[in-house]
Write an enzyme that holds these catalytic residues in place. Structure first.
Site, PDB file in Angstrom:
ATOM      1  CB  SER A 196     -45.544-112.805  23.664  1.00 38.20           C
ATOM      2  OG  SER A 196     -45.636-113.927  22.882  1.00 38.20           O
ATOM      3  CG  ASP A 197     -42.736-112.352  29.339  1.00 39.15           C
ATOM      4  OD1 ASP A 197     -42.583-113.518  29.273  1.00 39.15           O
ATOM      5  OD2 ASP A 197     -42.947-111.866  29.713  1.00 39.15           O
TER       6      ASP A 197
END
Ligand SMILES: *[C@@H]1O[C@H](CO)[C@@H](O)[C@H](O)[C@H]1NC(C)=O
Ligand SMILES: *[C@@H]1O[C@H](CO)[C@@H](O)[C@H](O)[C@H]1NC(C)=O
Ligand SMILES: *[C@@H]1O[C@H](CO)[C@@H](O)[C@H](O)[C@H]1NC(C)=O
Ligand SMILES: *[C@@H]1O[C@H](CO)[C@@H](O)[C@H](O)[C@H]1NC(C)=O
Ligand SMILES: *[C@@H]1O[C@H](CO)[C@@H](O)[C@H](O)[C@H]1NC(C)=O
Ligand SMILES: *[C@@H]1O[C@H](CO)[C@@H](O)[C@H](O)[C@H]1NC(C)=O
Ligand SMILES: *[C@@H]1O[C@H](CO)[C@@H](O)[C@H](O)[C@H]1NC(C)=O
Ligand SMILES: *[C@@H]1O[C@H](CO)[C@@H](O)[C@H](O)[C@H]1NC(C)=O
Length: 729
Positions: A265-266
């Site tokens: 994920s960011d």
């Protein structure tokens, strides 16, 4: 594909017509893929499965959860000695070692790499950044960025490899091959449709399947084929579902594209842990209060996330580690923060890329290069030419709300790195001028600009614009621009500065910035030269001076279009809306202008040289038992007086019936940058495969090779086509 006939649209074409047969279209194959490394994904996955089988639920969770380092300033995955896993140090790396630890080097921005159109330089930059990372213990690089320059005002545009999906594919594939060849894992980001900063956590990107597949997915497909280890999912929802929790987009990645590495994920992008895990996200940036994956262990123990999914996460993470050969590599983590001088091994490359990416947009009355002999005095004007007083590239870290303290050679945000030093233009120009007995006069004061210019034979005015990451706290607006630029004007009254100088003197304008800017002065009769250098990093002044004085013959090409005015572009940043409609469909950037028959100010692919090149003897050969592709050969000759590089560009336009709604436009398919001394000729060869001639058929939900007339063009820019061929399938 029953018949194949060909005819030439220009006299220069020579078709060996006898070689075409009805069989040509079914002989057309898919573009061959260069192997990525010594270990195949299948092999790495088998080995990873065996290791994952030895791990407990908690061990597997540990592999899937990134922590903020406590003893080192990077994100970390802790070691698992029982399987020989020594852990990961993970760091932002778009323009070098994020944070600039240990005087790490500041490389040119990716948009510059795109502007070189040089496949070797792209790969070399990937290699060198990886060496700088590896020597500091970083195993995973949070780079490169595969989003596209859809809107000219987009804040992170300098981190993107231009506005064209094929150009971006080539830049990023080369960069990743370079990086991973040095044992450092690349994370291609941000998957997907994350093209602006305003409302990046909440604005829903809405797009047609065709534009999704042909434009925005294309670079991701290319890097998956090139063996990228990891892909980062983005903050924004796509067609209504958060990217990191989106089973459709993550399914396309893993099932359709066959991606065998892991999805991370960011920072804070996964809001619902079980939804993200079950949709196919494999690793989370924890340590973030917004993270919903605080306890994956519980989610697995109570059956919300199947243990088989957790095992798949661990397997993918270990497979990427094995595929990269990292099992055999020791990353000397302790060196990340030790102090020392900058490694000067990279500066030649950085200067080369900076010069090779500087685009000579306009050159009249023999203004450039600045020559020895006749030229006695040159005026260097503008704050953007000057050395800094307090801080290098001041707005870099978004701590200051102004950029103004000397030369600006990079934007701001996580795609930047702290400069070890920054060569400003005035210093570089003064050094070259003194070797040539040319006097330099200079000022940064707008009131003194015209009087200073009058004292010289020519004036070089340095102007800029900037942009960066984040339109939300903790980021803050920089001179009113909150991540995305709020307009395309030059900063610090740059337009007025240019006009005041051009009113009294022959003027060369040098621009640094993330992309297109408005140029209201472009038709001023005294504006005889314009160079756009984007963001060249630490060697910026040297790179620009190399081009100004002709030590390097410019060959940079615009990786984006520059229009007369903002409303002419295909798309713009939406500063308030929570739905971002990709209404222009596949007509990104230059395609939009072309489909409407409008000319921009400077076209995608445009860039002048101090020499001239002639294109001749183009031949096209249909696929045959010897080659599964259309083969195009073109001869390029340097017809001027100095050595230089030409960037030969290949475009394809699909049959009209494939674009009933918005019309077709030609699309870049390949390019080559070649070096030629005066009077030298070289043959450039291109190949067109099935994928180059296909489109995404929404009615079938798959790629298809259409029937009809195809137009193939070779030229020096998207608007400077030197020869065109049409063939029918
Ligand atoms: C996997 O690669 C290793 C190292 O190259 C090799 O020794 C092994 O035979 C390969 N295994 C399989 C199943 O291909
Ligand atoms: C998280 O996603 C799951 C599965 O999609 C859903 O059942 C659950 O309600 C969501 N939780 C929250 C807090 O939204
Ligand atoms: C997660 O849950 C497990 C089991 O309930 C517990 O032992 C562990 O401390 C929790 N971890 C975190 C980070 O909350
Ligand atoms: C499982 O654990 C999560 C995290 O503690 C919790 O939110 C969820 O309600 C639990 N689900 C079940 C079915 O117990
Ligand atoms: C960076 O290099 C300069 C010049 O060599 C040196 O003075 C400085 O201490 C170095 N800084 C770090 C953090 O290594
Ligand atoms: C400097 O970079 C070169 C090339 O990557 C490398 O061989 C060398 O070891 C580096 N030197 C230091 C002191 O890190
Ligand atoms: C510069 O001027 C000096 C002194 O007049 C002269 O000796 C030298 O040759 C000149 N250099 C160039 C490059 O013209
Ligand atoms: C101009 O002077 C520089 C520095 O002395 C020299 O390298 C270059 O060859 C000269 N160029 C011309 C065209 O004389």
């Amino acid at each position: 594909m029953k018949s194949l006939s060909l005819f030439a649209a220009t006299a220069a074409l020579i078709f060996p017509l006898s070689s075409y047969a009805n069989s040509a279209s079914y002989l057309l194959g898919t573009r061959p893929i260069e192997p990525s490394g010594d270990i195949t994904w299948e092999n790495a996955t088998v080995q990873a499965q065996a290791l994952a089988a030895q791990l407990s639920v908690q061990d597997k969770v540990d592999l899937a959860r990134i922590l903020v380092g406590t003893t080192v300033p990077c994100f970390v995955i802790p070691e698992k000695p029982q399987i020989g896993f020594k852990g990961f140090c993970i760091l932002d790396s778009v323009t070098g070692v994020g944070g600039g630890y240990n005087n790490a080097s500041t490389f040119s921005a990716p948009v510059n790499l795109a502007a070189t159109f040089d496949k070797d330089l792209m790969r070399q930059q990937g290699e060198l950044i990886a060496e700088d990372l590896r020597s500091r213990g970083v195993a995973i690089a949070l780079a490169p960025v595969l989003n596209l320059q859809r809107s000219p005002a987009g804040g992170r545009n300098f981190e993107f490899a231009g506005a064209d999906p094929v150009l971006s594919s080539i830049v990023n594939v080369q960069h990743i091959r370079g990086t991973q060849s040095k044992g450092v894992m690349s994370v291609a980001k941000h998957y997907i449709l994350n093209e602006q900063e305003h409302n990046r956590f909440t604005a829903n990107s809405v797009i047609s399947p065709r534009a999704f597949h042909e434009v925005y997915l294309r670079p991701f497909k290319a890097v998956v084929e090139a063996g990228v280890g990891a892909i980062m999912c983005s903050y924004n929802p796509v067609n209504g579902v958060s990217s990191c929790e989106n089973p459709t987009t993550l399914g396309i990645l893993k099932n359709d594209l066959g991606f065998k590495g892991f999805v991370m994920s960011d920072y804070g992008a996964a809001k619902n842990g079980s939804a993200a895990a079950n949709a196919g996200m494999d690793m989370i940036l924890t340590g973030d209060p917004r993270s919903a994956w605080a306890n994956l262990t519980t989610l697995v123990q109570n059956g919300t996330v199947p243990e088989s999914r957790l095992t798949d996460m661990a397997t993918r993470i270990l497979a990427a580690w094995i595929k990269l050969g990292q099992r055999e590599i020791t990353f000397p983590l302790s060196t990340l923060t030790v102090t020392g001088p900058t490694n000067t091994s990279y500066k030649d490359h950085i200067r080369t890329v900076g010069a090779a990416s500087s685009v000579l947009l306009k050159n009249e009355q023999g203004a450039l290069p600045l020559t020895n002999g006749t030229l006695k005095t040159v005026a260097v004007i503008g704050e953007n030419a000057m050395p800094h007083v307090t801080e290098l590239n001041r707005c870099l870290n978004n701590v200051f709300t102004t950029c103004i303290d000397g030369h600006v050679a990079l934007g701001w945000g996580s795609g930047t790195t702290k400069f070890p030093y920054l060569v400003d233009p005035l210093t570089a120009i003064t050094e070259k001028a003194s070797a040539r007995n040319i006097t330099v006069v200079s000022t940064s004061d707008h009131a003194l600009a015209a009087p200073t210019a009058k004292k010289a034979d020519i004036a070089v005015v340095f102007v800029f614009a900037s942009s960066g990451e984040g339109a939300n706290p903790p980021f803050q607006p920089v001179q009113g621009h909150y991540g995305d630029r709020y307009d395309l004007k030059l900063w610090q009254n740059g337009d007025a500065l240019v006009k005041s100088v051009a009113d009294v003197q022959k003027t060369v304008v040098v621009i640094t910035g993330p992309g297109a800017v408005d140029m209201p002065w472009i038709h001023h009769p005294n504006v005889v030269g314009v160079i756009h250098s984007m963001f060249p990093g630490q060697e910026s002044g040297n790179a620009i001076a190399d081009v100004l004085f002709g030590d390097v013959n410019p060959s940079g090409r615009l990786p984006f279009t520059i229009a007369e005015s903002r409303e002419h572009y295909a798309a713009d940043v939406d500063y308030t809306g929570l739905t971002i409609e990709y209404k222009e469909g596949t007509l990104i950037d230059y395609r939009w202008f072309e489909a409407r028959g409008k000319s921009p100010l400077f076209a995608f692919g445009h860039g002048l040289s101090y020499t001239t090149f002639q294109y001749s003897q183009i031949t096209v050969t249909a696929p045959s038992s010897d080659s599964a592709a259309f083969t195009l050969l073109v001869t390029i000759t340097n017809t001027g007086n100095v050595a230089g590089h030409e960037v030969v560009q290949l475009y394809v336009q699909l049959p009209e019936h494939t674009c009933p709604k918005q019309g077709c436009a030609k699309e870049l398919r390949d390019f080559e940058r070649i070096s030629l001394v005066p009077h030298e000729s070289r043959i450039v060869r291109f190949r067109l495969y099935k994928d180059d001639l296909s489109y995404y058929d929404e009615s079938k939900g798959s790629w298809a090779l259409p029937f009809g007339d195809f137009c193939v063009s070779i030229g020096a820019s998207s608007s400077d086509i030197r020869s065109t061929a049409t063939f029918t399938m």
